[in-house]
Every structure is written in structure tokens, then in C-alpha cells.
Write a protein that holds these residues in place. Structure first.
Motif, PDB file in Angstrom:
ATOM      1  N   HIS A  23       0.907  -1.231   0.273  1.00  0.00           N
ATOM      2  CA  HIS A  23      -0.097   0.141  -0.100  1.00  0.00           C
ATOM      3  C   HIS A  23       0.851   1.319  -0.068  1.00  0.00           C
ATOM      4  CE1 HIS A  23      -2.113  -3.233   2.380  1.00  0.00           C
ATOM      5  NE2 HIS A  23      -2.769  -3.061   1.498  1.00  0.00           N
ATOM      6  N   GLU A  24       0.291   2.399  -0.434  1.00  0.00           N
ATOM      7  CA  GLU A  24       0.965   3.465  -0.511  1.00  0.00           C
ATOM      8  C   GLU A  24       1.410   3.965   0.826  1.00  0.00           C
ATOM      9  OE1 GLU A  24      -1.374   6.958  -2.291  1.00  0.00           O
ATOM     10  OE2 GLU A  24      -2.618   5.032  -3.030  1.00  0.00           O
ATOM     11  N   TRP A  25       0.466   3.669   2.060  1.00  0.00           N
ATOM     12  CA  TRP A  25       0.542   4.213   3.546  1.00  0.00           C
ATOM     13  C   TRP A  25       1.607   3.099   4.142  1.00  0.00           C
ATOM     14  CZ3 TRP A  25      -4.083   2.370   1.362  1.00  0.00           C
ATOM     15  CH2 TRP A  25      -4.328   1.103   1.978  1.00  0.00           C
TER      16      TRP A  25
ATOM     17  N   ALA B 246       1.742  10.237   7.337  1.00  0.00           N
ATOM     18  CA  ALA B 246       1.992  11.006   6.282  1.00  0.00           C
ATOM     19  C   ALA B 246       0.994  10.854   5.291  1.00  0.00           C
ATOM     20  CB  ALA B 246       3.261  10.778   5.956  1.00  0.00           C
ATOM     21  N   TRP B 247       0.484   9.788   5.070  1.00  0.00           N
ATOM     22  CA  TRP B 247      -0.419   9.366   4.291  1.00  0.00           C
ATOM     23  C   TRP B 247      -1.906  10.039   4.389  1.00  0.00           C
ATOM     24  CZ3 TRP B 247      -5.044   6.579   4.106  1.00  0.00           C
ATOM     25  CH2 TRP B 247      -5.473   6.392   2.785  1.00  0.00           C
TER      26      TRP B 247
ATOM     27  N   GLN C  18      -3.962  12.902   2.561  1.00  0.00           N
ATOM     28  CA  GLN C  18      -5.528  12.483   2.362  1.00  0.00           C
ATOM     29  C   GLN C  18      -6.297  13.665   2.827  1.00  0.00           C
ATOM     30  OE1 GLN C  18      -6.362   9.982   0.252  1.00  0.00           O
ATOM     31  NE2 GLN C  18      -4.116   9.945   0.068  1.00  0.00           N
ATOM     32  N   ARG C  19      -6.084  14.253   3.970  1.00  0.00           N
ATOM     33  CA  ARG C  19      -6.868  15.176   4.628  1.00  0.00           C
ATOM     34  C   ARG C  19      -6.448  16.507   3.764  1.00  0.00           C
ATOM     35  NH1 ARG C  19      -5.929  13.768  10.779  1.00  0.00           N
ATOM     36  NH2 ARG C  19      -7.150  12.079  10.901  1.00  0.00           N
ATOM     37  N   GLN C  20      -5.301  16.802   3.399  1.00  0.00           N
ATOM     38  CA  GLN C  20      -5.033  18.056   2.772  1.00  0.00           C
ATOM     39  C   GLN C  20      -5.633  18.020   1.265  1.00  0.00           C
ATOM     40  OE1 GLN C  20      -0.864  18.192   3.013  1.00  0.00           O
ATOM     41  NE2 GLN C  20      -0.730  18.654   5.065  1.00  0.00           N
ATOM     42  N   THR C  21      -6.157  16.889   0.836  1.00  0.00           N
ATOM     43  CA  THR C  21      -6.676  16.923  -0.774  1.00  0.00           C
ATOM     44  C   THR C  21      -8.179  17.011  -0.476  1.00  0.00           C
ATOM     45  OG1 THR C  21      -6.611  14.727  -0.747  1.00  0.00           O
ATOM     46  CG2 THR C  21      -4.715  15.763  -1.471  1.00  0.00           C
ATOM     47  N   ASP C  22      -8.549  16.930   0.454  1.00  0.00           N
ATOM     48  CA  ASP C  22     -10.263  17.127   0.971  1.00  0.00           C
ATOM     49  C   ASP C  22     -10.569  18.427   0.978  1.00  0.00           C
ATOM     50  OD1 ASP C  22     -12.866  16.723   1.274  1.00  0.00           O
ATOM     51  OD2 ASP C  22     -12.421  15.194   3.264  1.00  0.00           O
ATOM     52  N   ALA C  23     -11.373  19.015  -0.269  1.00  0.00           N
ATOM     53  CA  ALA C  23     -11.940  20.311  -0.333  1.00  0.00           C
ATOM     54  C   ALA C  23     -12.805  20.401   0.823  1.00  0.00           C
ATOM     55  CB  ALA C  23     -12.413  20.562  -1.664  1.00  0.00           C
ATOM     56  N   ARG C  24     -13.604  19.724   1.171  1.00  0.00           N
ATOM     57  CA  ARG C  24     -14.508  19.792   2.392  1.00  0.00           C
ATOM     58  C   ARG C  24     -13.955  20.092   3.720  1.00  0.00           C
ATOM     59  NH1 ARG C  24     -17.251  14.239   1.968  1.00  0.00           N
ATOM     60  NH2 ARG C  24     -15.392  13.737   2.079  1.00  0.00           N
ATOM     61  N   ARG C  25     -12.514  19.717   3.898  1.00  0.00           N
ATOM     62  CA  ARG C  25     -11.935  20.143   5.298  1.00  0.00           C
ATOM     63  C   ARG C  25     -11.635  21.423   5.294  1.00  0.00           C
ATOM     64  NH1 ARG C  25      -6.531  19.597   7.598  1.00  0.00           N
ATOM     65  NH2 ARG C  25      -6.725  18.266   9.682  1.00  0.00           N
ATOM     66  N   SER C  26     -12.001  22.058   6.741  1.00  0.00           N
ATOM     67  CA  SER C  26     -11.521  23.256   6.833  1.00  0.00           C
ATOM     68  C   SER C  26     -10.493  23.502   7.938  1.00  0.00           C
ATOM     69  CB  SER C  26     -12.788  24.256   7.558  1.00  0.00           C
ATOM     70  OG  SER C  26     -13.087  23.573   8.802  1.00  0.00           O
TER      71      SER C  26
END
Length: 79
Positions: free
Chosen positions: A57-59, A65-66, A70-78
Motif C-alpha cells: 500500500h502507499e501508506w 503522513a499518508w 489525504q486530509r489536505q486534498t479534501d476540499a470539504r476539510r476546513s
């Protein structure tokens, strides 16, 4: 369909307390439906065990870090 089920007095008293003596069938029906759905869900979980390989797996190298990436690429995350 009618079904004959025997319950002890203490159980019926609690059933009546929670559902009311005139709503026993509906309450029992809802509990059985919910219980069967839980059982189906567990069957699906058990059937899926082992479907994801343990490695490759990539993680694998750095799971934290993985997850951050993932969280940084989520546009819904503030934030």
C-alpha cells in the motif's frame, strides 16, 4: 404472518414499559428488523476479511503522513 413466541413476565413488563402494551408487535418487529440487518452487516464484514493484501500500500512506509496528505486534498476539510 403470525408467529407464536413465549416470553417471561419480566421481559414482557419491560417491553410494555418501553413500547406500550398496544405497540408490542411493532416494537418487536423493529427490533428483529434491526437485529437481522446487524447480522447481515457482520456477514458482509466477515466475507470481506482478507480482501485487502497485507502489504503493497502507499501508506505502508508512513501511515500518518499518508493520512495527512489525504486530509489536505479534501476540499470539504476546513483549517
Amino acid at each position: 404472518m403470525r408467529l407464536h413466541i413465549e416470553l417471561d413476565d419480566k421481559l414482557v413488563a419491560e417491553l410494555d414499559h418501553r413500547a406500550g402494551s398496544r405497540r408490542r408487535s411493532a416494537y418487536i418487529r423493529a427490533l428483529i428488523r434491526s437485529g437481522l440487518e446487524d447480522e447481515r452487516r457482520w456477514d458482509e464484514i466477515k466475507a470481506s476479511l482478507g480482501s485487502i493484501p497485507d502489504v503493497g500500500h502507499e501508506w505502508d512506509d508512513d501511515p500518518a503522513a499518508w493520512v495527512r496528505a489525504q486530509r489536505q486534498t479534501d476540499a470539504r476539510r476546513s483549517g
